[in-house]
Design a protein around this motif. Structure first.
Motif, mmCIF file in Angstrom:
data_model
loop_
_atom_site.group_PDB
_atom_site.id
_atom_site.type_symbol
_atom_site.label_atom_id
_atom_site.label_comp_id
_atom_site.label_asym_id
_atom_site.label_seq_id
_atom_site.Cartn_x
_atom_site.Cartn_y
_atom_site.Cartn_z
ATOM 1 N N HIS A 18 0.836 -1.207 0.000
ATOM 2 C CA HIS A 18 0.000 0.000 0.000
ATOM 3 C C HIS A 18 0.866 1.251 0.000
ATOM 4 O O HIS A 18 0.667 2.173 -0.808
ATOM 5 C CB HIS A 18 -0.918 -0.015 1.225
ATOM 6 C CG HIS A 18 -1.627 1.282 1.469
ATOM 7 N ND1 HIS A 18 -1.038 2.332 2.159
ATOM 8 C CD2 HIS A 18 -2.867 1.718 1.123
ATOM 9 C CE1 HIS A 18 -1.876 3.345 2.218
ATOM 10 N NE2 HIS A 18 -2.992 3.002 1.599
ATOM 11 N N ASP A 19 1.836 1.291 0.891
ATOM 12 C CA ASP A 19 2.677 2.484 1.018
ATOM 13 C C ASP A 19 3.511 2.712 -0.241
ATOM 14 O O ASP A 19 3.698 3.858 -0.679
ATOM 15 C CB ASP A 19 3.588 2.357 2.239
ATOM 16 C CG ASP A 19 2.808 2.379 3.549
ATOM 17 O OD1 ASP A 19 1.596 2.697 3.521
ATOM 18 O OD2 ASP A 19 3.404 2.059 4.597
ATOM 19 N N ASP A 77 -3.206 8.408 -6.326
ATOM 20 C CA ASP A 77 -4.610 8.196 -6.681
ATOM 21 C C ASP A 77 -4.880 6.798 -7.233
ATOM 22 O O ASP A 77 -5.977 6.521 -7.721
ATOM 23 C CB ASP A 77 -5.080 9.249 -7.685
ATOM 24 C CG ASP A 77 -4.313 9.188 -9.003
ATOM 25 O OD1 ASP A 77 -3.252 8.527 -9.047
ATOM 26 O OD2 ASP A 77 -4.769 9.806 -9.982
ATOM 27 N N CYS A 78 -3.913 5.906 -7.156
ATOM 28 C CA CYS A 78 -4.107 4.529 -7.619
ATOM 29 C C CYS A 78 -5.002 3.788 -6.623
ATOM 30 O O CYS A 78 -4.678 3.678 -5.438
ATOM 31 C CB CYS A 78 -2.762 3.818 -7.741
ATOM 32 S SG CYS A 78 -2.878 2.127 -8.369
ATOM 33 N N LEU A 79 -6.128 3.297 -7.101
ATOM 34 C CA LEU A 79 -7.082 2.596 -6.243
ATOM 35 C C LEU A 79 -6.557 1.205 -5.893
ATOM 36 O O LEU A 79 -6.115 0.465 -6.768
ATOM 37 C CB LEU A 79 -8.426 2.468 -6.956
ATOM 38 C CG LEU A 79 -9.540 1.765 -6.179
ATOM 39 C CD1 LEU A 79 -10.088 2.684 -5.098
ATOM 40 C CD2 LEU A 79 -10.660 1.330 -7.128
ATOM 41 N N ILE A 80 -6.627 0.850 -4.627
ATOM 42 C CA ILE A 80 -6.222 -0.486 -4.187
ATOM 43 C C ILE A 80 -7.486 -1.263 -3.836
ATOM 44 O O ILE A 80 -8.203 -0.923 -2.900
ATOM 45 C CB ILE A 80 -5.269 -0.418 -2.986
ATOM 46 C CG1 ILE A 80 -4.017 0.384 -3.362
ATOM 47 C CG2 ILE A 80 -4.877 -1.827 -2.540
ATOM 48 C CD1 ILE A 80 -3.029 0.555 -2.226
ATOM 49 N N TRP A 135 -8.534 -9.727 5.877
ATOM 50 C CA TRP A 135 -8.840 -8.519 5.107
ATOM 51 C C TRP A 135 -9.715 -7.526 5.862
ATOM 52 O O TRP A 135 -9.728 -6.331 5.536
ATOM 53 C CB TRP A 135 -9.441 -8.867 3.756
ATOM 54 C CG TRP A 135 -10.676 -9.715 3.730
ATOM 55 C CD1 TRP A 135 -10.751 -11.037 3.418
ATOM 56 C CD2 TRP A 135 -12.026 -9.297 3.982
ATOM 57 N NE1 TRP A 135 -12.053 -11.477 3.461
ATOM 58 C CE2 TRP A 135 -12.854 -10.421 3.811
ATOM 59 C CE3 TRP A 135 -12.611 -8.080 4.332
ATOM 60 C CZ2 TRP A 135 -14.238 -10.370 3.979
ATOM 61 C CZ3 TRP A 135 -13.990 -8.024 4.509
ATOM 62 C CH2 TRP A 135 -14.781 -9.155 4.332
ATOM 63 N N GLU A 136 -10.439 -7.980 6.854
ATOM 64 C CA GLU A 136 -11.217 -7.032 7.655
ATOM 65 C C GLU A 136 -10.285 -6.025 8.332
ATOM 66 O O GLU A 136 -10.565 -4.818 8.369
ATOM 67 C CB GLU A 136 -12.043 -7.777 8.697
ATOM 68 C CG GLU A 136 -12.959 -6.871 9.506
ATOM 69 C CD GLU A 136 -13.805 -7.636 10.507
ATOM 70 O OE1 GLU A 136 -14.652 -7.004 11.156
ATOM 71 O OE2 GLU A 136 -13.624 -8.870 10.646
ATOM 72 N N THR A 137 -9.157 -6.514 8.827
ATOM 73 C CA THR A 137 -8.155 -5.624 9.418
ATOM 74 C C THR A 137 -7.561 -4.705 8.365
ATOM 75 O O THR A 137 -7.304 -3.521 8.628
ATOM 76 C CB THR A 137 -7.046 -6.453 10.089
ATOM 77 O OG1 THR A 137 -7.606 -7.172 11.192
ATOM 78 C CG2 THR A 137 -5.919 -5.567 10.599
ATOM 79 N N TRP A 138 -7.355 -5.217 7.163
ATOM 80 C CA TRP A 138 -6.793 -4.386 6.091
ATOM 81 C C TRP A 138 -7.690 -3.179 5.819
ATOM 82 O O TRP A 138 -7.204 -2.064 5.639
ATOM 83 C CB TRP A 138 -6.634 -5.187 4.809
ATOM 84 C CG TRP A 138 -5.750 -6.396 4.918
ATOM 85 C CD1 TRP A 138 -5.091 -6.839 6.029
ATOM 86 C CD2 TRP A 138 -5.443 -7.322 3.878
ATOM 87 N NE1 TRP A 138 -4.395 -7.987 5.746
ATOM 88 C CE2 TRP A 138 -4.593 -8.307 4.437
ATOM 89 C CE3 TRP A 138 -5.812 -7.419 2.547
ATOM 90 C CZ2 TRP A 138 -4.098 -9.373 3.690
ATOM 91 C CZ3 TRP A 138 -5.322 -8.483 1.795
ATOM 92 C CH2 TRP A 138 -4.469 -9.444 2.359
ATOM 93 N N LYS A 143 -9.883 -1.829 7.913
ATOM 94 C CA LYS A 143 -9.883 -0.945 9.077
ATOM 95 C C LYS A 143 -8.597 -0.131 9.175
ATOM 96 O O LYS A 143 -8.603 0.980 9.715
ATOM 97 C CB LYS A 143 -10.098 -1.767 10.350
ATOM 98 C CG LYS A 143 -11.508 -2.348 10.449
ATOM 99 C CD LYS A 143 -11.699 -3.168 11.710
ATOM 100 C CE LYS A 143 -13.127 -3.690 11.817
ATOM 101 N NZ LYS A 143 -13.332 -4.519 13.030
ATOM 102 N N GLN A 144 -7.503 -0.675 8.647
ATOM 103 C CA GLN A 144 -6.234 0.058 8.668
ATOM 104 C C GLN A 144 -6.074 0.979 7.458
ATOM 105 O O GLN A 144 -5.048 1.645 7.319
ATOM 106 C CB GLN A 144 -5.061 -0.928 8.724
ATOM 107 C CG GLN A 144 -4.943 -1.663 10.049
ATOM 108 C CD GLN A 144 -3.699 -2.536 10.132
ATOM 109 O OE1 GLN A 144 -2.845 -2.529 9.236
ATOM 110 N NE2 GLN A 144 -3.576 -3.292 11.209
ATOM 111 N N GLY A 145 -7.067 1.011 6.591
ATOM 112 C CA GLY A 145 -7.007 1.899 5.437
ATOM 113 C C GLY A 145 -6.138 1.396 4.304
ATOM 114 O O GLY A 145 -5.723 2.187 3.444
ATOM 115 N N LEU A 146 -5.870 0.099 4.268
ATOM 116 C CA LEU A 146 -4.998 -0.455 3.236
ATOM 117 C C LEU A 146 -5.759 -0.808 1.963
ATOM 118 O O LEU A 146 -5.153 -0.969 0.906
ATOM 119 C CB LEU A 146 -4.287 -1.708 3.767
ATOM 120 C CG LEU A 146 -3.529 -1.536 5.093
ATOM 121 C CD1 LEU A 146 -2.892 -2.858 5.506
ATOM 122 C CD2 LEU A 146 -2.487 -0.442 4.974
ATOM 123 N N ILE A 147 -7.076 -0.950 2.077
ATOM 124 C CA ILE A 147 -7.929 -1.321 0.951
ATOM 125 C C ILE A 147 -8.971 -0.226 0.751
ATOM 126 O O ILE A 147 -9.573 0.251 1.711
ATOM 127 C CB ILE A 147 -8.636 -2.669 1.218
ATOM 128 C CG1 ILE A 147 -7.611 -3.781 1.422
ATOM 129 C CG2 ILE A 147 -9.579 -3.026 0.074
ATOM 130 C CD1 ILE A 147 -6.707 -4.021 0.240
#
Length: 217
Positions: free
Chosen positions: A79-80, A88-91, A109-112, A114-118
């Motif tokens: 992600h970073d 602006d690349c959508l993940i 993935w629920e954590t992902w 919540k952490q703003g990675l997705i």
């Protein structure tokens, strides 16, 4: 580590060289629960557990969470790196339902989310049973995540070994719309309308045209 570097390099090359709107990961972006007993992973585990080896039981809760956390950390790295070169690349992610994804592939993935990675979720709800399909749509965790990012539903249009009748697809499309999800996708292309399907290709195409024709104003 070599595999992770290869994945990082491949994704960043795509983002830099091509005018892509986003990158989508899927249900395979995880690790089967049986894996993790290679020398490198065991070495890291021992370093972080006072020399103890991983449990022999791959379903040991702590051992599962430890490996899932490592995958989450890798997801954050990706992600970073993506955002550093193209903010602006959508993940996007197209995973299996929550419990199955974690219990089978250590994909938390629920954590992902919540952490703003997705930034977009396309949940693969490949279920024949109407009850099972609706149960996944009504998952309280999904309702919560819909307040954070757009969530769509993946519908199974069939595989060569698992044909799906067009009536089932029609009903599931309606169920998704009734639940006000942000969209849907189909798996996979060859079974939308072809000679792999139980219905005549012309009939399936006609139904899809009706399903996705603009409503008259």
């Amino acid at each position: 580590p070599q595999v992770q570097r290869f994945i990082e390099d491949l994704i960043i090359e795509v983002v830099i060289k091509y005018d892509v709107d986003g990158i989508q990961f899927d249900d395979n972006f995880g690790m089967p629960i049986e894996l993790g007993y290679d020398w490198y992973t065991r070495k890291i585990y021992k370093q972080e557990h006072e020399g103890k080896l991983p449990p022999n039981n791959p379903a040991d809760p702590e051992w599962m969470q430890w490996r899932a956390d490592k995958i989450t950390a890798f997801m954050k790295t990706l992600h970073d790196q993506i955002k550093a070169v193209k903010p602006d690349c959508l993940i996007s992610l197209a995973p299996n339902p929550r419990e199955f994804a974690y219990n089978e592939s250590l994909q938390d993935w629920e954590t992902w989310v919540k952490q703003g990675l997705i930034e977009e979720l396309i949940l693969q709800v490949y279920r024949d049973s109407p009850k099972a399909f609706l149960s996944e749509l009504d998952d309280p965790a999904i309702r919560e995540l819909r307040g954070k990012i757009p969530v769509g539903i993946g519908i199974l249009s069939g595989t060569m070994g698992h044909p799906v009748e067009i009536e089932q697809i029609q009903q599931q499309v309606q169920d998704v719309r009734d639940h006000n999800f942000q969209g849907m996708s189909f798996f996979y292309w060859e079974t939308l309308w072809s000679y792999f399907t139980p219905d005549a290709p012309r009939e399936r195409r006609r139904v899809f045209e009706i399903l996705f024709s603009p409503s008259p104003s």
